[in-house]
Design an enzyme around this catalytic site. Structure first.
Site, mmCIF file in Angstrom:
data_model
loop_
_atom_site.group_PDB
_atom_site.id
_atom_site.type_symbol
_atom_site.label_atom_id
_atom_site.label_comp_id
_atom_site.label_asym_id
_atom_site.label_seq_id
_atom_site.Cartn_x
_atom_site.Cartn_y
_atom_site.Cartn_z
ATOM 1 N N ASN A 195 -14.980 -89.323 43.081
ATOM 2 C CA ASN A 195 -15.516 -89.915 44.313
ATOM 3 C C ASN A 195 -16.513 -90.984 43.885
ATOM 4 O O ASN A 195 -17.659 -90.687 43.560
ATOM 5 C CB ASN A 195 -16.179 -88.846 45.179
ATOM 6 C CG ASN A 195 -16.700 -89.395 46.499
ATOM 7 O OD1 ASN A 195 -16.550 -90.578 46.803
ATOM 8 N ND2 ASN A 195 -17.328 -88.541 47.286
ATOM 9 N N ASP B 292 -9.474 -90.254 53.698
ATOM 10 C CA ASP B 292 -10.283 -89.641 54.751
ATOM 11 C C ASP B 292 -9.715 -89.897 56.137
ATOM 12 O O ASP B 292 -10.118 -89.250 57.102
ATOM 13 C CB ASP B 292 -11.715 -90.172 54.685
ATOM 14 C CG ASP B 292 -12.646 -89.241 53.931
ATOM 15 O OD1 ASP B 292 -12.362 -88.030 53.893
ATOM 16 O OD2 ASP B 292 -13.655 -89.715 53.388
ATOM 17 N N LEU C 263 -21.782 -82.889 59.433
ATOM 18 C CA LEU C 263 -23.101 -83.519 59.515
ATOM 19 C C LEU C 263 -23.691 -83.671 58.120
ATOM 20 O O LEU C 263 -23.966 -82.686 57.436
ATOM 21 C CB LEU C 263 -24.040 -82.677 60.386
ATOM 22 C CG LEU C 263 -23.511 -82.301 61.779
ATOM 23 C CD1 LEU C 263 -24.521 -81.427 62.510
ATOM 24 C CD2 LEU C 263 -23.188 -83.551 62.590
ATOM 25 N N GLY C 264 -23.856 -84.915 57.700
ATOM 26 C CA GLY C 264 -24.457 -85.215 56.414
ATOM 27 C C GLY C 264 -25.020 -86.614 56.463
ATOM 28 O O GLY C 264 -25.372 -87.113 57.529
ATOM 29 N N GLY D 90 -23.306 -89.187 56.085
ATOM 30 C CA GLY D 90 -22.322 -89.656 57.047
ATOM 31 C C GLY D 90 -22.055 -88.511 58.000
ATOM 32 O O GLY D 90 -22.047 -87.346 57.585
ATOM 33 N N MET E 183 -32.503 -85.796 56.040
ATOM 34 C CA MET E 183 -32.934 -84.888 57.099
ATOM 35 C C MET E 183 -33.974 -83.896 56.611
ATOM 36 O O MET E 183 -34.884 -83.506 57.365
ATOM 37 C CB MET E 183 -31.725 -84.153 57.675
ATOM 38 C CG MET E 183 -32.041 -83.180 58.803
ATOM 39 S SD MET E 183 -32.820 -83.980 60.243
ATOM 40 C CE MET E 183 -31.386 -84.769 60.988
ATOM 41 N N ILE F 26 -25.980 -81.259 56.130
ATOM 42 C CA ILE F 26 -26.903 -80.861 57.197
ATOM 43 C C ILE F 26 -26.335 -79.686 57.973
ATOM 44 O O ILE F 26 -27.041 -78.714 58.273
ATOM 45 C CB ILE F 26 -27.183 -82.051 58.137
ATOM 46 C CG1 ILE F 26 -27.908 -83.174 57.393
ATOM 47 C CG2 ILE F 26 -28.003 -81.608 59.347
ATOM 48 C CD1 ILE F 26 -28.052 -84.461 58.192
ATOM 49 N N GLY F 27 -25.070 -79.744 58.304
ATOM 50 C CA GLY F 27 -24.444 -78.680 59.081
ATOM 51 C C GLY F 27 -24.461 -77.339 58.377
ATOM 52 O O GLY F 27 -24.586 -76.286 59.015
ATOM 53 N N HIS G 260 -26.717 -76.439 55.848
ATOM 54 C CA HIS G 260 -28.015 -75.990 55.343
ATOM 55 C C HIS G 260 -29.174 -76.109 56.328
ATOM 56 O O HIS G 260 -30.190 -75.428 56.147
ATOM 57 C CB HIS G 260 -28.364 -76.765 54.067
ATOM 58 C CG HIS G 260 -27.350 -76.619 52.979
ATOM 59 N ND1 HIS G 260 -27.101 -75.417 52.347
ATOM 60 C CD2 HIS G 260 -26.489 -77.523 52.425
ATOM 61 C CE1 HIS G 260 -26.148 -75.587 51.442
ATOM 62 N NE2 HIS G 260 -25.757 -76.845 51.471
#
Length: 398
Positions: free
Chosen positions: A9, A150, A210-211, A213, A285, A330-331, A333
Site C-alpha cells: 500500500n 477500492d 471511520l479513519g 479517510g 481524532m 476510529i471506528g 478504537h
C-alpha cells in the site's frame, strides 16, 4: 522453498507492506510480518513487526531516499531475511479502478496506462499506488503483480445510486459515483456471518469505515447498494484532512472571488480541511478527543453530525436498518465516537450498551440486548483481503 505473497500500500510518503505464507488461501494466521518505510522525503524510517507484534527490524534510511529506492530496500530485505521463501506474487491496493475494473486484475503495461488515467481522481493515493507498481516492475519484471481496487466492491451499485444530475454525455464519459474503501467493506461483509450471525449478514446493514479517510456503505445481503463517497474519495463524510460533501458553489466562489487556482483548491479540500481545518489543531481524532480546545470539540461534533446524517440517508436507501457496524481506525478504537453516533441514531432503533462499548476489544456487539437495531465494531483487514485476491489469481490459487 515455500511461496509467500507480498501486499503493498504505497502512499505519498510511505510504503506499507504485509507478508503472508501462500501454501493455502491466506488467513490472519498466515501473516509472517508487516510494516513499512515511512517519512519518505524526510528521514525515512523502516520498521517491521512480527505477527505477534514484536519488533523484527527497525532502522533509518538515508535522507533523500526516493520511493523507488525504498522499494528496492524493502524487496532486498525480504529476500535476504527469508531465503527459505520465494516471493511468488505481489498485490497492490489501488484506490481507483473506475468503471473498467470490477475485480482484481493482473497488471500489464496496458493496465498501468489505464490506471494512470485516474490519477487526477484520487490525487492523494492513485499516483503513488501506480508508481509502486512501475518501480517493482523495473526491479522484478517477471514477478506477477495484481491490482486490487477500492472501487470494485461498489461496481454493481444500482444505476440510480451512481448517477449525478448532470447532462447525459458527462455520465456516459464516466462522471458518476464510484465509491471507495471497497476492500474494507468486502472484508467486513465476509466477517459479518461469523461475528453477527447470518441473519444480520442477510439484512439491511450500514458499515461506517471511520479513519483518516472515512465513508459509509449500505449493504443488503452483504452487497453494496449505496455509499457516501462519489466520483472521488473527497465526497461524503468529513475526514482527517478532507472536507467531505461540499456545495460545488464553494469551489466556484474560490475560483472566481478568491482567485485560487485549481491546484490550490485541491490542496485546500484534500489536505487542509476536515478535522484539521475545523480544529486548526490536528487531523488525528485521538489528539482532538484529548483536547479541551473548543475548536477541537467543534470538529468532533461536526464529524459525528455528518455520520449521523448520512446514516439516516443510507437507512432510507435500504428501506430500514437492521444493523450498524463500525470499522476503521476510529471506528474500531474510539468508543467515544461510537457512543455519540449511536446516541444520535436512537431514533432508528439503536440502543447502546455503554459497558460493552467501552470495554470492547476486537470484534463484538456494542448494542443492548433489546436494541431493535444491533450495533457492532469489527476490525477490518484490507491487507488480508488483498492477499486472498492475490492467492486466488496467482499460481497458488489456480
Amino acid at each position: 522453498m515455500s511461496d509467500v505473497l507480498l501486499v503493498l500500500n504505497a502512499g505519498s510518503s510511505s510504503i506499507k507492506f504485509a507478508l503472508y505464507e501462500a501454501h493455502t488461501e491466506p488467513t490472519a494466521d498466515h501473516l509472517i510480518c508487516e510494516g513499512g518505510i515511512g517519512s519518505l522525503g524526510h528521514r525515512p524510517h523502516f520498521k517491521v513487526v512480527n505477527s505477534d507484534g514484536s519488533t523484527r527490524y527497525d532502522t533509518y534510511l538515508p535522507e533523500g531516499t526516493s520511493h523507488d529506492d525504498a522499494m528496492a530496500v524493502l524487496i532486498g530485505w525480504i529476500e535476504t531475511t527469508f531465503p527459505e521463501h520465494r516471493l511468488s506474487a505481489v498485490g497492490h491496493r489501488v484506490v481507483h479502478g473506475g468503471a473498467l475494473f470490477d475485480g482484481p486484475v493482473d497488471v500489464t503495461p496496458e493496465v498501468i496506462a489505464q490506471l494512470r488515467a485516474f490519477d487526477r481522481l484520487a490525487p492523494l493515493h492513485q499516483p503513488h499506488n501506480v508508481s509502486a507498481i512501475e518501480a517493482l516492475a523495473k526491479l522484478h519484471p517477471s514477478l506477477p503483480q495484481i491490482a486490487c481496487f477500492d472501487t470494485a466492491f461498489h461496481h454493481r451499485l444500482p444505476e440510480v445510486a451512481t448517477a449525478f444530475a448532470l447532462p447525459r454525455e458527462l455520465t456516459e464519459q464516466g462522471v458518476r459515483r464510484y465509491g471507495f474503501h471497497g476492500l474494507s467493506y468486502e472484508y467486513i461483509a465476509g466477517r459479518l456471518p461469523d461475528v453477527a450471525g447470518q441473519a444480520v449478514a442477510d439484512g439491511r446493514v450500514v458499515v461506517a469505515h471511520l479513519g483518516a479517510g472515512a465513508s459509509m456503505c449500505a449493504m443488503l445481503r452483504c452487497r453494496s447498494i449505496a455509499t457516501t463517497m462519489g466520483f472521488t474519495a473527497l465526497d461524503g463524510l468529513m475526514m482527517g484532512s478532507r472536507c467531505g460533501e461540499l456545495d460545488p458553489g464553494v469551489v466556484l466562489y474560490l475560483l472566481e472571488e478568491k482567485s485560487m487556482t485549481a491546484r490550490e483548491i485541491e490542496d485546500l479540500l484534500y489536505r487542509e480541511s476536515g478535522l484539521l481545518g475545523v480544529s486548526g489543531i490536528s487531523d488525528d481524532m485521538r489528539t482532538l478527543l484529548a483536547s479541551d480546545d473548543p475548536h477541537a470539540c467543534e470538529a468532533i461534533e461536526l464529524f459525528v453530525y455528518r455520520i449521523a446524517r448520512e446514516l439516516g440517508s443510507l437507512a432510507a436507501a435500504l428501506g430500514g436498518l437492521d444493523a450498524l457496524v463500525f470499522t476503521g481506525g476510529i471506528g474500531e478504537h474510539a468508543s467515544e465516537i461510537r457512543r455519540r453516533v449511536c446516541e444520535q441514531a436512537a431514533w432508528l432503533g439503536v440502543t447502546l450498551d455503554p459497558d460493552a462499548n467501552a470495554s470492547l476489544s476486537g470484534a463484538g456487539r456494542i448494542s443492548a440486548p433489546d436494541s431493535k437495531v444491533s450495533a457492532w465494531a469489527i476490525p477490518t483487514d484490507e491487507d488480508l483481503m488483498i492477499a486472498r485476491h492475490v492467492w486466488r489469481l496467482a499460481d497458488g490459487g489456480r
